[in-house]
Every structure is written in C-alpha cells, then in structure tokens.
Design an enzyme around this catalytic site. Structure first.
Site, PDB file in Angstrom:
ATOM      1  CG  ASP A 153      38.392  34.398  45.319  1.00 15.65           C
ATOM      2  OD1 ASP A 153      38.842  34.635  43.957  1.00 15.65           O
ATOM      3  OD2 ASP A 153      38.770  33.606  46.140  1.00 15.65           O
ATOM      4  CD  GLU A 186      39.010  38.725  36.139  1.00 16.31           C
ATOM      5  OE1 GLU A 186      38.583  38.334  35.281  1.00 16.31           O
ATOM      6  OE2 GLU A 186      40.207  38.909  36.027  1.00 16.31           O
ATOM      7  CD1 TRP A 187      41.887  34.114  40.845  1.00 17.74           C
ATOM      8  CD2 TRP A 187      40.370  33.251  39.460  1.00 17.74           C
ATOM      9  NE1 TRP A 187      40.530  33.787  41.666  1.00 17.74           N
ATOM     10  CE2 TRP A 187      39.827  33.060  40.975  1.00 17.74           C
ATOM     11  CE3 TRP A 187      39.561  32.580  38.484  1.00 17.74           C
ATOM     12  CZ2 TRP A 187      38.523  32.513  41.156  1.00 17.74           C
ATOM     13  CZ3 TRP A 187      38.312  32.029  38.711  1.00 17.74           C
ATOM     14  CH2 TRP A 187      38.128  31.867  40.088  1.00 17.74           C
ATOM     15  CG  ASN A 190      36.902  38.019  32.388  1.00 22.24           C
ATOM     16  OD1 ASN A 190      36.357  37.992  31.194  1.00 22.24           O
ATOM     17  ND2 ASN A 190      36.730  37.537  33.718  1.00 22.24           N
ATOM     18  CG  ASP A 208      44.226  30.753  43.843  1.00 27.88           C
ATOM     19  OD1 ASP A 208      44.097  31.891  43.676  1.00 27.88           O
ATOM     20  OD2 ASP A 208      43.378  30.208  44.305  1.00 27.88           O
TER      21      ASP A 208
END
Length: 411
Positions: A153, A186-187, A190, A208
């Site tokens: 995460d 890392e969602w 970046n 999420d």
C-alpha cells in the site's frame, strides 16, 4: 592481485547468476490476471486465523478454487503491536496464535496460495508498522513464512519516492528467493502504469472501491471511496499499459456485498473485459447461489484469463449503451453491451457498423464485412447465433449482454 581479481570475477558471476535465477522465478507469476480473495472489502481489520482458514475451506468447497481463485490474501491489521527485537515483522499472536507459517502451510495443503499486506510508508493505512526501512527484512520474513503474494500500500509516505520505494521492495522480494506476486497499491497517484511494468505484476490505477455501483452520494464521512463506475472509467483509458505479467488493477470486486444481481453481473463482466485481476471481496462462506453462479462462470472467467492478454476496448457509447470489444486468442473476440442507464433498453446490433482495427494494442481487425462469426450468449445459456444478420437484444438497467465471437466463415 591476479588471485584476488579471479575471485572477484567469480563472485560477480555468481551474483549475476543469482539475480538471473531470481528474476526467472519472478516471471510467469501473472501471465494472466491474478485471481483470489482479499479480506478488506468485507471485514476491514476484523480478521483472525480461524476466519482465514474458513475462507480457504470455502474457496475450495464452493468451487471457486477450481474456477481459478487461488490466492487467500490477508489485508491490513494482521500485525503484532510492534516488530521484534531484531526488527522483523511478527503477527498478532492473539488473532493468529498458530503463526503465519502454520497458516501458510494450511492454505498450501488446500492447493491454494497465501497473500499478505504491507505498506511502503512508515505505518499502514490502519496504523500498523509499515515496511519503510525494513524492506529486506520483511521480504525475507514473508519468504520464511511461505507467503505467495504481497499487496503493498501507499499510506503515510510523505517524502518517499514511489518508483524508488516499489523498486526497492521488488528487489527485496527477489533477493528473498521465493516467488512472490507483487501487487502495487499506489492508487494511481504517480501514474505507475508508465513505469511499473518491470517493477510489479499489477498496479492500482484508482482510489479504493466502495459498495456503490454508480452513486457517489452513497458515501458519507471525510474520506470517501469510489464507485464501481468511477473505477471503471479511470481504468478503461489505460489499456495500452496492460499485458501478460503486468496488469492494470481497478481494485477488488464488490460482487456479493449487497449490490443488485444486475450490478454484480455488470461489475464482474466489465472487470473481465478489462483483463483486471479478479480479487473477491465478499464473505464466500455465506454467499448466495446467485453470487456463486456469477463468480464461477467458466466462460466469463475465460474472457478475463484469455492468454492473448489484451485489455478490452470501450469502442463507443450510444445513448447510454456502451459497446466493448476484447481481442481474444485464435482470432476470437469478446463483445459486451453495457446498459449504463437506469432503464431497460432494447438495442439493435448491426455488426457491419463495428468494422475497425485495434490500432492501439493488438492490431487486430473485427472485419465483420469479410468474416462471419458464430456468437455465444454467455449470460443466457450459451445460445448461439451468427453475425451475418443484425440482432436485437434487451439489456436490463445497469446490466450487460456478453458474447464470445468465433470466426467460422467468409462472407
């Protein structure tokens, strides 16, 4: 001097050989999108050894394991209050009294694989110890325990470089010597799709997911997850970055957690069309027969797991109906109509309107003007038809029609 130089050369050769062997172990872990189950969507921090063992049992007994779901993944909160005196991670012995190695042995005896969770930051999202500064220790401990999958995460990572942090953990996992699938959470902050194909096996492209198909107002509070549709839209535009061994991840499935059966079917189908990892997030011990039927449908899963490894294309939108294509091996195609509206729609399929070449990824042409395909209606009993004539279909609200098209003749 010659003696020392000779031994230095031999040492360098040995290190190169070890690195090559480790990289070879790394390859092949995700030739198709990973499939399994994760604890977070349904249970959050409320996990323990007994529950994980029961999930492993249920994965086998329900037929999910036979359908391809092989990973049992612990998310956040498995941790002891702190690391041991030497800095190695330990599990909460109240929740996991037998320890992680025993749990891994139990899962492996079922023919399954065990996944674990950590964070590139100083603490995890739930406030447990992160892996920052302990990457090689953590990777070594995971290997000792028999871990097969790491979800990594991105909480509490102020002043940490994402590419450097994820590459460091990749190197640590390889050095530990056990093949461990690396899931980068890392969602998408970046843009990992631009640099992570040599770093992780899959990377999150979204924030999420939450338990809402299309209504963001369903979420309250300071922090809000995202709807299934928001994650769909973010992930759909990134298809050129996905492929065997490196997959776009629009987050775990919410199928079986309380949406309608239409929404569950659409959610599952669209994830399969996008060649997304299929990581379940429901309580598989108590799921309904209806949910099980969706999650174990072999022909739909085969769309996701197709060895060509191409993420599907949202080709067009027509008055709320999305038209999706996914190139498959052996010249076949998956074709999906998704009714994004809140009303049932009747739609006329004129195949000749869909002649195009997938110039972005596969270089494959549908060639409906030259080729007749035999279609199978995958969600409606496998009924067959041909594409040499138009076809009228009814699509319920927030639901899909899914066909597999096989070339059978020239026009």
């Amino acid at each position: 001097m010659k003696f020392a130089m000779k031994h230095l050369i031999l040492l360098c050769a040995a290190l190169v050989g070890a690195a090559t062997a480790s990289a070879q172990k790394w390859e092949g872990l995700a030739d198709t999108p990973p499939m399994g189950w994760n604890s977070w969507n349904k249970f959050g921090c409320n996990i323990d050894e007994r529950m994980i063992r029961e999930m492993a049992d249920a994965l086998v007994d329900s037929g999910l394991a036979e359908a391809g779901y092989v990973y049992i993944n612990l998310d956040d909160c498995w941790h002891a209050p702190e690391r041991d005196a030497d800095g190695f991670p330990q599990c909460d012995t109240t929740r996991f009294p037998s320890g992680m190695k025993a749990l891994a042995d139990y899962v492996h005896a079922k023919g399954l694989k065990l996944g674990i969770y950590s964070d590139a930051g100083r603490t995890t999202c739930a406030g447990r110890f992160g892996s920052f500064g302990h990457e090689y220790q953590d990777a070594l401990q995971y290997a000792r325990w028999g871990i097969d999958y790491l979800k990594y995460d991105w909480c509490n990572t102020a002043d940490i470089n994402p590419k450097g942090a994820y590459t460091l953990m990749r190197d640590a996992l390889r050095a530990a010597g056990r093949p461990i699938l690396f899931s980068m959470c890392e969602w998408g902050t970046n843009k990992p799709w631009e640099w992570a194909s040599e770093v992780g096996h899959m990377w999150r492209t979204t924030g999420d997911i939450g338990l809402s198909f299309s209504d963001p107002k369903a979420f309250t509070g300071d922090w809000k997850p995202r709807t299934v549709m928001q994650n769909l839209d973010d992930n759909a535009r990134l298809r050129r970055y996905a492929g065997p061994g490196h997959w776009n991840d629009p987050d775990m499935l919410e199928v079986g957690n309380g949406m309608s059966v239409n929404q569950d079917r659409a959610h599952f189908t669209l994830w399969c069309m996008m060649a997304a990892p299929l990581i379940l997030g429901n309580d598989i011990r108590t799921m309904s027969d209806q949910t099980a039927a969706i999650l174990t449908d072999r022909e739909v899963i085969a769309i996701d797991q197709d060895p060509l490894g191409v993420q599907g294309l949202r080709y067009a939108t027509d008055n709320g109906i999305e038209i999706w294509f996914k190139p498959l091996a052996d010249g076949e195609w998956a074709f999906c109509l998704f009714n994004r509206t809140l009303e049932e729609r009747t739609y006329e399929i004129d195949w000749l309107l869909y002649c195009f070449t997938d110039t972005e990824v596969s270089q494959r042409s549908t060639a409906f003007d030259r080729i007749v395909y035999e279609g199978r209606d995958l969600w409606n009993g496998g009924k067959s038809f041909r594409t040499d004539r138009p076809r009228s279909v009814v699509i319920p609200a927030e639901d899909v029609v899914l066909y597999r098209l096989k070339p059978v003749a020239e026009r």
